[in-house]
Write an enzyme that holds these catalytic residues in place. Structure first.
Site, PDB file in Angstrom:
ATOM      1  N   GLU A  90       0.784  -1.176   0.048  1.00 14.47           N
ATOM      2  CA  GLU A  90      -0.040   0.055  -0.081  1.00 14.47           C
ATOM      3  C   GLU A  90       0.760   1.418  -0.124  1.00 14.47           C
ATOM      4  O   GLU A  90       0.602   2.193  -0.563  1.00 14.47           O
ATOM      5  CB  GLU A  90      -0.923   0.054   1.091  1.00 14.47           C
ATOM      6  CG  GLU A  90      -0.475   0.045   2.577  1.00 14.47           C
ATOM      7  CD  GLU A  90       0.176  -1.162   3.220  1.00 14.47           C
ATOM      8  OE1 GLU A  90       0.875  -1.390   3.970  1.00 14.47           O
ATOM      9  OE2 GLU A  90      -0.262  -2.430   2.381  1.00 14.47           O
ATOM     10  N   ASP A  91       1.904   1.228   0.671  1.00 13.23           N
ATOM     11  CA  ASP A  91       3.089   2.491   0.711  1.00 13.23           C
ATOM     12  C   ASP A  91       3.533   2.498  -0.793  1.00 13.23           C
ATOM     13  O   ASP A  91       3.518   3.671  -1.210  1.00 13.23           O
ATOM     14  CB  ASP A  91       3.967   2.095   1.892  1.00 13.23           C
ATOM     15  CG  ASP A  91       4.614   0.832   1.683  1.00 13.23           C
ATOM     16  OD1 ASP A  91       4.370  -0.009   0.946  1.00 13.23           O
ATOM     17  OD2 ASP A  91       5.594   0.509   2.506  1.00 13.23           O
TER      18      ASP A  91
END
Length: 179
Positions: A90-91
């Site tokens: 997700e980062d």
């Protein structure tokens, strides 16, 4: 313990102050980077501790809520499902999104050197356990966008001038320098 909390607060406060000056960018630490692996004809991911980076992990970062809106409403469901299934990336996706919009790199703020050893241990773990996952995510995200949006940078912002002649009592972020 109180000293450590004060130190941690100073780091977070400094990162937030930097973000207020650059609200269109991701501001935080630690940093990661991408590279082109010509032998495999694909993008690669590295968490090696170097002077150059193109991503900042979002677990310790500030970014504008607009990007969170884009993340939840603009990113295809198939990519969000992939991120959820892997419980990772997700980062990377957030960095892709912000760089695609701004055409600029994130901003890395200083991390104290005593964390470097812990980070290097994490680099070894990351490299062994998640390197393939991160590489897979990077290539899926660049395929979705149709280009590689990440931009390399060497800029790092420090909250204090270390070993300068100004009294530590006159500095805003005193505890960062004491460690």
């Amino acid at each position: 313990f109180t000293f450590f909390l004060s130190f941690l607060f100073d780091q977070v406060d400094f990162a937030f102050t930097v973000w207020q000056s650059f609200p269109e960018r991701i501001v935080g630490y630690p940093a990661r980077s991408h590279y082109w692996d010509s032998s495999r004809s694909r993008w690669g991911y590295t968490s090696k501790w170097t002077n150059e980076y193109s991503m900042v992990l979002t677990g310790a970062a500030f970014y504008h809520r607009y990007y969170h809106y884009l993340f939840t409403h603009y990113v295809p469901a198939s990519l969000l499902t992939m991120v959820d299934r892997m419980a990772n990336c997700e980062d990377i996706l957030m960095n892709f999104l912000v760089s695609a919009v701004t055409k600029q790199p994130p901003i890395k703020v200083t991390q104290k050197k005593q964390y470097k050893e812990t980070m290097m241990t994490q680099v070894l773990i990351d490299g062994l356990t998640t390197g393939r996952t991160m590489t897979h995510c990077m290539n899926a995200f660049s395929h979705w966008l149709g280009f590689m949006p990440l931009v390399h940078s060497q800029m790092r912002l420090d909250p204090v001038l270390f070993r300068d002649q100004v009294s530590i009592l006159r500095k805003k972020y005193r505890d960062i320098e004491r460690l």
